[in-house]
Design an enzyme around this catalytic site. Sequence first.
Site, PDB file in Angstrom:
ATOM      1  N   ASN A  58      -7.056   6.225  -1.468  1.00 45.01           N
ATOM      2  CA  ASN A  58      -5.812   5.311  -1.311  1.00 45.01           C
ATOM      3  C   ASN A  58      -6.259   4.051  -2.376  1.00 45.01           C
ATOM      4  O   ASN A  58      -7.115   3.211  -1.979  1.00 45.01           O
ATOM      5  CB  ASN A  58      -5.876   4.807   0.208  1.00 45.01           C
ATOM      6  CG  ASN A  58      -4.811   4.101   0.444  1.00 45.01           C
ATOM      7  OD1 ASN A  58      -4.078   3.336  -0.252  1.00 45.01           O
ATOM      8  ND2 ASN A  58      -4.674   3.939   1.588  1.00 45.01           N
TER       9      ASN A  58
ATOM     10  N   LYS B  25      -9.544   2.058  -1.966  1.00 38.50           N
ATOM     11  CA  LYS B  25      -9.751   1.569  -0.560  1.00 38.50           C
ATOM     12  C   LYS B  25     -11.281   1.704   0.016  1.00 38.50           C
ATOM     13  O   LYS B  25     -11.433   3.246   0.075  1.00 38.50           O
ATOM     14  CB  LYS B  25      -8.629   1.867   0.409  1.00 38.50           C
ATOM     15  CG  LYS B  25      -8.684   1.406   1.741  1.00 38.50           C
ATOM     16  CD  LYS B  25      -7.307   1.658   2.421  1.00 38.50           C
ATOM     17  CE  LYS B  25      -7.276   1.240   3.852  1.00 38.50           C
ATOM     18  NZ  LYS B  25      -5.938   1.727   4.496  1.00 38.50           N
TER      19      LYS B  25
ATOM     20  N   GLU C  51       0.821  -1.039  -0.187  1.00 35.56           N
ATOM     21  CA  GLU C  51       0.042  -0.042   0.017  1.00 35.56           C
ATOM     22  C   GLU C  51       0.931   1.312  -0.123  1.00 35.56           C
ATOM     23  O   GLU C  51       2.066   1.226   0.686  1.00 35.56           O
ATOM     24  CB  GLU C  51      -0.925   0.042   1.198  1.00 35.56           C
ATOM     25  CG  GLU C  51      -1.709   1.317   1.573  1.00 35.56           C
ATOM     26  CD  GLU C  51      -2.360   1.292   3.028  1.00 35.56           C
ATOM     27  OE1 GLU C  51      -1.720   0.906   3.968  1.00 35.56           O
ATOM     28  OE2 GLU C  51      -3.427   1.724   3.172  1.00 35.56           O
TER      29      GLU C  51
ATOM     30  N   GLU D  53      -6.225   8.735   7.691  1.00 33.32           N
ATOM     31  CA  GLU D  53      -6.833   8.448   6.340  1.00 33.32           C
ATOM     32  C   GLU D  53      -7.864   9.109   6.045  1.00 33.32           C
ATOM     33  O   GLU D  53      -8.383   9.282   4.947  1.00 33.32           O
ATOM     34  CB  GLU D  53      -6.655   6.758   6.422  1.00 33.32           C
ATOM     35  CG  GLU D  53      -5.314   6.381   6.402  1.00 33.32           C
ATOM     36  CD  GLU D  53      -5.284   4.790   5.626  1.00 33.32           C
ATOM     37  OE1 GLU D  53      -4.816   4.027   6.722  1.00 33.32           O
ATOM     38  OE2 GLU D  53      -5.702   4.566   4.746  1.00 33.32           O
TER      39      GLU D  53
ATOM     40  N   CYS E 183      -4.886  -3.099   2.928  1.00 36.21           N
ATOM     41  CA  CYS E 183      -4.704  -2.864   4.414  1.00 36.21           C
ATOM     42  C   CYS E 183      -5.915  -3.209   5.203  1.00 36.21           C
ATOM     43  O   CYS E 183      -6.092  -4.087   5.535  1.00 36.21           O
ATOM     44  CB  CYS E 183      -3.992  -1.411   4.791  1.00 36.21           C
ATOM     45  SG  CYS E 183      -2.889  -1.406   6.054  1.00 36.21           S
TER      46      CYS E 183
ATOM     47  N   ASN F 279       0.231  -0.895   5.297  1.00 34.82           N
ATOM     48  CA  ASN F 279       1.380  -0.088   5.982  1.00 34.82           C
ATOM     49  C   ASN F 279       0.713  -0.187   7.329  1.00 34.82           C
ATOM     50  O   ASN F 279      -0.353   0.662   7.717  1.00 34.82           O
ATOM     51  CB  ASN F 279       1.272   1.124   5.461  1.00 34.82           C
ATOM     52  CG  ASN F 279       2.154   1.508   4.107  1.00 34.82           C
ATOM     53  OD1 ASN F 279       2.517   2.472   4.085  1.00 34.82           O
ATOM     54  ND2 ASN F 279       2.216   0.698   3.311  1.00 34.82           N
TER      55      ASN F 279
HETATM   56  N1  ING Z   1      -3.268   0.574   8.671  1.00 35.36           N
HETATM   57  C1  ING Z   1      -3.422  -0.103   9.678  1.00 35.36           C
HETATM   58  C2  ING Z   1      -4.454  -1.581   9.406  1.00 35.36           C
HETATM   59  O1  ING Z   1      -5.402  -1.904   9.274  1.00 35.36           O
HETATM   60  C3  ING Z   1      -4.801  -0.402  11.716  1.00 35.36           C
HETATM   61  C4  ING Z   1      -4.545   0.632  10.685  1.00 35.36           C
HETATM   62  C5  ING Z   1      -3.943  -1.226  12.654  1.00 35.36           C
HETATM   63  C6  ING Z   1      -6.276  -0.425  12.395  1.00 35.36           C
HETATM   64  C7  ING Z   1      -4.226  -1.946  13.495  1.00 35.36           C
HETATM   65  C8  ING Z   1      -6.561  -1.469  13.367  1.00 35.36           C
HETATM   66  C9  ING Z   1      -5.469  -2.073  13.871  1.00 35.36           C
HETATM   67  O2  ING Z   1      -3.399  -2.562   9.089  1.00 35.36           O
HETATM   68  C10 ING Z   1      -3.802   0.675   7.379  1.00 35.36           C
HETATM   69  N2  ING Z   1      -3.227   1.521   6.665  1.00 35.36           N
HETATM   70  O3  ING Z   1      -4.987   0.416   7.279  1.00 35.36           O
END
Ligand code: ING
Length: 302
Positions: free
Chosen positions: A108, A125, A46, A144, A170, A195
């Site tokens: 995204n 996304k 991503e 985001e 993601c 990411n």
């Molecule tokens: N990053 C993270 C993901 O979903 C996240 C945000 C991390 C949300 C951990 C909840 C828990 O992997 C992106 N860019 O979506």
Amino acid sequence: TRIVRVGGAQMGPVARSDTKERTVERLIALLRAAHGRGCELVVFPELALTTFFPRWYAEPGEMDGYFETEMPGPATRPLFEEARRLGVGFYLGYAELSVQAAGARRFNTSILVDGSGVIVGKYRKIHLPGHSDYENERRHQHLEKRYFEVGDTGFRVWDAFGGRVGMAICNDRRWVETYRVMGLQDVEIILIGYNTPAADSLSDEPEELRMFHNHLTMQAGAYQNSTWVVGVAKAGIEDGHRLIGGSAIIAPTGEIVAQASTDADELIVADCDLDRCHYYRANIFNFARHRRPEFYQRIVSQ
Ligand code: ING
């Protein structure tokens, strides 16, 4: 058997100070390495061209330098040209600035490019995590919702590389609906760049748990929809902020068949036999025979 040799091109960190040109050189090096290993499809992360800029607060317009207004554009054309020269297709995640009559729209985005350098699919996304305004109580921001609109493409599946190919980005991988909507379109391999910050902005959730959830969600999605899943990270420490690695290629059984072991630029490779999707799809997960949508209304009505 219908073998597609797939390369997961995990990236190490991209700093704010790194240029897109320098970063594209890294993508080309990974593409060449994948070609050397006989891959016909390479999956990049991503937002592969830039640092994970949604961690920074700014006015939306100030971030437009991180976006692409054309694809390929000046910075990415060398990647498309080398891919076409080598006959290797790829998935690329990037920030898309779409200038339309009604104004600029920001997504995204990921694209699917075939071995002749043609963009055969685009996905924007849908599940945008985080928040849209600065939130003081957070250890770091995850904006985001500030910089991107919810994608308008839906979850689609394309005929490419001899099979049925789907895309997600993601946070999408954490939502069961992502996989099922593509499973109902007979998807055989789902490509997902990510990411993922190693630290939660609100809790002390251990990094090991983050990695557990990363694999749990993709393994479950693969098994429950009898599809291959390729999850590829941009990883490592970007200007002091760590992103997890753990890129993985997962079989329709839910088993991880290849996994990255560093947080750097690292290629993982697997021979994905798309015919392995059929056994579970014809038996345990025979949607037509076993699913009972008449009892699932709540999922789409709420
Ligand atoms: N990053 C993270 C993901 O979903 C996240 C945000 C991390 C949300 C951990 C909840 C828990 O992997 C992106 N860019 O979506």
